[in-house]
Design a protein around this motif. Structure first.
Motif, PDB file in Angstrom:
ATOM      1  N   PRO A 160       2.588   3.052  -1.400  1.00  0.00           N
ATOM      2  CA  PRO A 160       2.186   2.550  -2.717  1.00  0.00           C
ATOM      3  C   PRO A 160       1.086   3.377  -3.374  1.00  0.00           C
ATOM      4  CG  PRO A 160       2.554   0.714  -1.244  1.00  0.00           C
ATOM      5  CD  PRO A 160       2.648   1.966  -0.407  1.00  0.00           C
ATOM      6  N   TYR A 161       0.255   4.041  -2.538  1.00  0.00           N
ATOM      7  CA  TYR A 161      -0.820   4.859  -3.105  1.00  0.00           C
ATOM      8  C   TYR A 161      -0.298   6.169  -3.698  1.00  0.00           C
ATOM      9  CZ  TYR A 161      -5.425   2.800  -2.694  1.00  0.00           C
ATOM     10  OH  TYR A 161      -6.546   2.032  -2.910  1.00  0.00           O
ATOM     11  N   ILE A 162       0.901   6.574  -3.355  1.00  0.00           N
ATOM     12  CA  ILE A 162       1.473   7.752  -3.996  1.00  0.00           C
ATOM     13  C   ILE A 162       1.754   7.450  -5.457  1.00  0.00           C
ATOM     14  CG2 ILE A 162       3.474   9.299  -4.059  1.00  0.00           C
ATOM     15  CD1 ILE A 162       3.672   9.064  -1.049  1.00  0.00           C
ATOM     16  N   PHE A 163       2.271   6.260  -5.722  1.00  0.00           N
ATOM     17  CA  PHE A 163       2.717   5.913  -7.060  1.00  0.00           C
ATOM     18  C   PHE A 163       1.722   5.049  -7.830  1.00  0.00           C
ATOM     19  CE2 PHE A 163       6.369   6.665  -4.319  1.00  0.00           C
ATOM     20  CZ  PHE A 163       6.982   7.694  -5.008  1.00  0.00           C
ATOM     21  N   ASN A 164       0.657   4.633  -7.152  1.00  0.00           N
ATOM     22  CA  ASN A 164      -0.373   3.795  -7.780  1.00  0.00           C
ATOM     23  C   ASN A 164      -1.749   4.345  -7.413  1.00  0.00           C
ATOM     24  OD1 ASN A 164       1.181   1.040  -8.646  1.00  0.00           O
ATOM     25  ND2 ASN A 164       2.026   1.820  -6.728  1.00  0.00           N
ATOM     26  N   PRO A 165      -2.304   5.216  -8.212  1.00  0.00           N
ATOM     27  CA  PRO A 165      -3.648   5.699  -7.885  1.00  0.00           C
ATOM     28  C   PRO A 165      -4.682   4.583  -7.928  1.00  0.00           C
ATOM     29  CG  PRO A 165      -2.974   6.445 -10.072  1.00  0.00           C
ATOM     30  CD  PRO A 165      -1.770   5.848  -9.431  1.00  0.00           C
ATOM     31  N   ASP A 166      -4.312   3.464  -8.536  1.00  0.00           N
ATOM     32  CA  ASP A 166      -5.227   2.343  -8.750  1.00  0.00           C
ATOM     33  C   ASP A 166      -4.763   1.084  -8.023  1.00  0.00           C
ATOM     34  OD1 ASP A 166      -2.979   2.214 -10.358  1.00  0.00           O
ATOM     35  OD2 ASP A 166      -4.006   1.327 -12.065  1.00  0.00           O
ATOM     36  N   VAL A 167      -4.397   1.214  -6.763  1.00  0.00           N
ATOM     37  CA  VAL A 167      -3.924   0.069  -5.976  1.00  0.00           C
ATOM     38  C   VAL A 167      -4.926  -1.086  -6.030  1.00  0.00           C
ATOM     39  CG1 VAL A 167      -3.649  -0.723  -3.586  1.00  0.00           C
ATOM     40  CG2 VAL A 167      -2.350   1.233  -4.401  1.00  0.00           C
ATOM     41  N   VAL A 168      -6.191  -0.803  -5.759  1.00  0.00           N
ATOM     42  CA  VAL A 168      -7.206  -1.861  -5.722  1.00  0.00           C
ATOM     43  C   VAL A 168      -7.460  -2.423  -7.115  1.00  0.00           C
ATOM     44  CG1 VAL A 168      -9.671  -2.289  -5.323  1.00  0.00           C
ATOM     45  CG2 VAL A 168      -8.319  -1.061  -3.621  1.00  0.00           C
ATOM     46  N   GLU A 169      -7.539  -1.550  -8.101  1.00  0.00           N
ATOM     47  CA  GLU A 169      -7.783  -2.008  -9.466  1.00  0.00           C
ATOM     48  C   GLU A 169      -6.648  -2.909  -9.969  1.00  0.00           C
ATOM     49  OE1 GLU A 169      -9.923   1.958  -8.960  1.00  0.00           O
ATOM     50  OE2 GLU A 169      -8.079   1.002  -8.260  1.00  0.00           O
ATOM     51  N   ARG A 170      -5.414  -2.608  -9.563  1.00  0.00           N
ATOM     52  CA  ARG A 170      -4.292  -3.471  -9.932  1.00  0.00           C
ATOM     53  C   ARG A 170      -4.418  -4.843  -9.261  1.00  0.00           C
ATOM     54  NH1 ARG A 170       0.866  -0.802 -11.774  1.00  0.00           N
ATOM     55  NH2 ARG A 170       0.281   1.287 -12.430  1.00  0.00           N
ATOM     56  N   LEU A 171      -4.865  -4.850  -8.003  1.00  0.00           N
ATOM     57  CA  LEU A 171      -5.094  -6.129  -7.333  1.00  0.00           C
ATOM     58  C   LEU A 171      -6.126  -6.958  -8.095  1.00  0.00           C
ATOM     59  CD1 LEU A 171      -5.244  -5.122  -3.559  1.00  0.00           C
ATOM     60  CD2 LEU A 171      -3.550  -6.626  -4.609  1.00  0.00           C
ATOM     61  N   ALA A 172      -7.223  -6.313  -8.486  1.00  0.00           N
ATOM     62  CA  ALA A 172      -8.296  -7.025  -9.182  1.00  0.00           C
ATOM     63  C   ALA A 172      -7.840  -7.549 -10.537  1.00  0.00           C
ATOM     64  CB  ALA A 172      -9.504  -6.097  -9.345  1.00  0.00           C
ATOM     65  N   ALA A 173      -6.949  -6.794 -11.197  1.00  0.00           N
ATOM     66  CA  ALA A 173      -6.477  -7.175 -12.533  1.00  0.00           C
ATOM     67  C   ALA A 173      -5.256  -8.078 -12.491  1.00  0.00           C
ATOM     68  CB  ALA A 173      -6.164  -5.919 -13.344  1.00  0.00           C
ATOM     69  N   ALA A 187       1.019  -5.875 -11.090  1.00  0.00           N
ATOM     70  CA  ALA A 187       1.928  -5.467 -10.011  1.00  0.00           C
ATOM     71  C   ALA A 187       1.802  -3.975  -9.732  1.00  0.00           C
ATOM     72  CB  ALA A 187       3.364  -5.798 -10.388  1.00  0.00           C
ATOM     73  N   TRP A 188       2.028  -3.607  -8.477  1.00  0.00           N
ATOM     74  CA  TRP A 188       2.083  -2.189  -8.123  1.00  0.00           C
ATOM     75  C   TRP A 188       3.361  -1.573  -8.670  1.00  0.00           C
ATOM     76  CZ3 TRP A 188       0.853  -2.807  -2.180  1.00  0.00           C
ATOM     77  CH2 TRP A 188      -0.494  -3.165  -2.034  1.00  0.00           C
ATOM     78  N   ALA A 189       3.258  -0.346  -9.143  1.00  0.00           N
ATOM     79  CA  ALA A 189       4.459   0.373  -9.561  1.00  0.00           C
ATOM     80  C   ALA A 189       5.358   0.571  -8.346  1.00  0.00           C
ATOM     81  CB  ALA A 189       4.083   1.721 -10.164  1.00  0.00           C
ATOM     82  N   PRO A 190       6.681   0.532  -8.524  1.00  0.00           N
ATOM     83  CA  PRO A 190       7.590   0.640  -7.375  1.00  0.00           C
ATOM     84  C   PRO A 190       7.569   2.020  -6.738  1.00  0.00           C
ATOM     85  CG  PRO A 190       8.817   0.690  -9.432  1.00  0.00           C
ATOM     86  CD  PRO A 190       7.402   0.356  -9.789  1.00  0.00           C
ATOM     87  N   ILE A 191       7.892   2.053  -5.455  1.00  0.00           N
ATOM     88  CA  ILE A 191       7.998   3.306  -4.711  1.00  0.00           C
ATOM     89  C   ILE A 191       9.300   3.991  -5.092  1.00  0.00           C
ATOM     90  CG2 ILE A 191       8.278   4.291  -2.400  1.00  0.00           C
ATOM     91  CD1 ILE A 191       6.476   2.032  -1.376  1.00  0.00           C
ATOM     92  N   ARG A 192       9.197   5.281  -5.359  1.00  0.00           N
ATOM     93  CA  ARG A 192      10.388   6.055  -5.715  1.00  0.00           C
ATOM     94  C   ARG A 192      10.764   6.999  -4.578  1.00  0.00           C
ATOM     95  NH1 ARG A 192       8.532   8.154 -11.511  1.00  0.00           N
ATOM     96  NH2 ARG A 192       6.507   7.350 -10.890  1.00  0.00           N
ATOM     97  N   GLY A 193      11.713   7.903  -4.836  1.00  0.00           N
ATOM     98  CA  GLY A 193      12.250   8.761  -3.788  1.00  0.00           C
ATOM     99  C   GLY A 193      11.238   9.733  -3.213  1.00  0.00           C
ATOM    100  N   LYS A 194      11.583  10.306  -2.073  1.00  0.00           N
ATOM    101  CA  LYS A 194      10.680  11.200  -1.367  1.00  0.00           C
ATOM    102  C   LYS A 194      10.471  12.540  -2.072  1.00  0.00           C
ATOM    103  CE  LYS A 194      10.634   9.605   3.395  1.00  0.00           C
ATOM    104  NZ  LYS A 194      10.735  10.005   4.811  1.00  0.00           N
ATOM    105  N   ASP A 195      11.239  12.794  -3.139  1.00  0.00           N
ATOM    106  CA  ASP A 195      11.034  14.039  -3.860  1.00  0.00           C
ATOM    107  C   ASP A 195       9.639  14.102  -4.461  1.00  0.00           C
ATOM    108  OD1 ASP A 195      12.061  11.880  -5.443  1.00  0.00           O
ATOM    109  OD2 ASP A 195      12.169  13.254  -7.153  1.00  0.00           O
ATOM    110  N   TYR A 196       8.974  12.959  -4.532  1.00  0.00           N
ATOM    111  CA  TYR A 196       7.618  12.926  -5.050  1.00  0.00           C
ATOM    112  C   TYR A 196       6.572  13.190  -3.959  1.00  0.00           C
ATOM    113  CZ  TYR A 196       8.628  11.155  -9.752  1.00  0.00           C
ATOM    114  OH  TYR A 196       9.050  11.027 -11.039  1.00  0.00           O
ATOM    115  N   HIS A 197       6.947  13.127  -2.715  1.00  0.00           N
ATOM    116  CA  HIS A 197       5.963  13.163  -1.638  1.00  0.00           C
ATOM    117  C   HIS A 197       5.368  14.545  -1.433  1.00  0.00           C
ATOM    118  CE1 HIS A 197       7.418   9.244   0.498  1.00  0.00           C
ATOM    119  NE2 HIS A 197       7.364   9.120  -0.797  1.00  0.00           N
ATOM    120  N   TYR A 198       6.202  15.569  -1.439  1.00  0.00           N
ATOM    121  CA  TYR A 198       5.747  16.899  -1.075  1.00  0.00           C
ATOM    122  C   TYR A 198       5.957  17.864  -2.236  1.00  0.00           C
ATOM    123  CZ  TYR A 198       6.793  14.478   3.277  1.00  0.00           C
ATOM    124  OH  TYR A 198       6.881  13.532   4.265  1.00  0.00           O
ATOM    125  N   GLY A 199       5.197  18.920  -2.249  1.00  0.00           N
ATOM    126  CA  GLY A 199       5.347  19.905  -3.310  1.00  0.00           C
ATOM    127  C   GLY A 199       4.098  20.741  -3.428  1.00  0.00           C
TER     128      GLY A 199
END
Length: 387
Positions: free
Chosen positions: A329-342, A345-357
């Protein structure tokens, strides 16, 4: 771009949410109970130095109570991937300082994960084309990523007892270098198929000397590595991650319970900062090990199992863990904690093409919830004005 002041306000917003209460981690104050789990992202340069892009990435995610960095080899022979960061040379140490500085400037805390690849290494990725080393000459399954494409795995060279001892003790100097680079502490990676895990697991440790055989031998390398780091920088700055029963990377553990119970018993007197446990449906490690560990426990709901707001909250609210580690979730939500406080919802997890590069796409260009809200308001205002 969000200011440090705005981010700090989100971190300290009053709440009774179980994950948003402060926590004292052996003298290191954490703003909340959320740990950003270590995740391989491969954005270092070819010399293994951290890059400005990495400083931006970690700084964006400093709302976590604690960040654990991606895996850093404690010595050059432990490297696994091209573009994996190191912490061995003066240049590599210096390159980490903007990263740790960015996290601290935003009010966060960051530990360096020390991860020796063991049999997962490959001559194409190791200095001088050296052979990977492991407890025993048992090759890992699957192909290996190199700069020239995927390559077949190689059979690792089995370490001598003297070499194993030296590698374990080498975690001491690696921990000292981490503090010089500005990290608040270190996490020894004893999970997910890497060297420490390879010593713990009977499928990869076929030794009959003091580093193998019965349980006491299989836990020896892990204990020595943790003790070395604790002696070097203080046990209150050292954590250990384990994933009992995890089959990633072809690992096999016929009966994890006796091994990890013995490991915890050996480490308990040290007073470590925390134990980081990844759960597994085949061996419910959190349920078994939580009562056996009096210190801080950071729990992860399971390897390759998506962590949700609900599962993360339940882990801490139930007392099964003091802290919860959140990975993808931290890959797609730089603001995991801030979203919890507000309450967003967390943005959904997408494919692994986002993981490496090697660039910013899928790394530092993921929107924060307040940025999305601002954009929507701007578009709505513009559309109303045009009517």
């Amino acid at each position: 771009m969000e200011t440090t002041k705005a981010r700090a306000t989100a971190r300290t917003a009053p709440t009774d949410h179980p994950l948003l209460t402060p926590y004292d981690l052996s003298g290191t104050p954490l703003a909340n109970r959320v740990v950003m789990a270590p995740m391989t992202r491969l954005r270092a340069d070819l010399d293994g130095a951290a890059t400005p892009l990495m400083a931006e990435y970690y700084g964006q995610r400093a709302g976590a109570g604690l960040i654990v960095s991606e895996g850093i080899a404690p010595d050059p022979g432990g490297r696994i991937h091209p573009l994996q960061p190191g912490l061995d040379t003066p240049g590599q140490i210096e390159a980490w300082r903007p990263v740790t500085g960015a996290v601290h400037a935003a009010g966060g805390r960051i530990f360096a994960q020390l991860m020796h690849g063991g049999r997962n290494g490959h001559p194409a990725n190791l200095p001088g084309g050296g052979s990977p080393v492991a407890p025993s000459a048992v090759a890992a399954p699957g192909r290996v990523h190199t700069l020239d494409g995927k390559a077949d795995p190689v059979v690792p060279r089995a370490l001598s007892a003297r070499e194993a001892r030296a590698l374990a003790e080498g975690h001491a100097e690696a921990a000292r270098r981490a503090l010089r680079a500005g990290f608040d502490g270190v996490e020894i990676h004893g999970a997910n198929s890497y060297l420490v895990h390879q010593f713990l697991a009977d499928g990869t440790n076929l030794r009959t000397d003091r580093y193998g055989g019965p349980v006491a031998g299989r836990i020896r390398f892990a204990v020595e590595a943790v003790e070395a780091a604790a002696d070097a920088i203080g046990a209150h700055r050292v954590g250990l991650r384990v994933s009992p029963g995890n089959r990633e990377g072809g690992m096999a553990e016929r009966d994890p319970a006796p091994v990890y119970r013995a490991l915890l018993a050996a480490l308990a007197p040290l007073g470590l900062a925390y134990l980081h446990v990844t759960d597994d449906p085949r061996y419910p490690a959190l349920d078994d090990l939580r009562p056996r560990w009096a210190g801080t426990l950071a729990g992860n709901t399971g390897e390759h199992v998506e962590t949700t707001r609900e599962s993360a909250t339940a882990l801490v609210a139930s007392g099964r863990a003091d802290l919860v580690s959140v990975g993808r979730p931290y890959i797609f939500n730089p603001d995991v904690v801030e979203r919890l406080a507000a309450g967003v919802a967390w943005a959904p997890i997408r494919g692994k093409d986002y993981h490496y590069g090697s660039g910013p796409h899928g790394y530092v260009d993921l929107p924060r919830h307040d940025a999305v809200a601002t954009l929507r308001t701007s578009v709505s205002t513009r559309e109303n004005a045009e009517e």
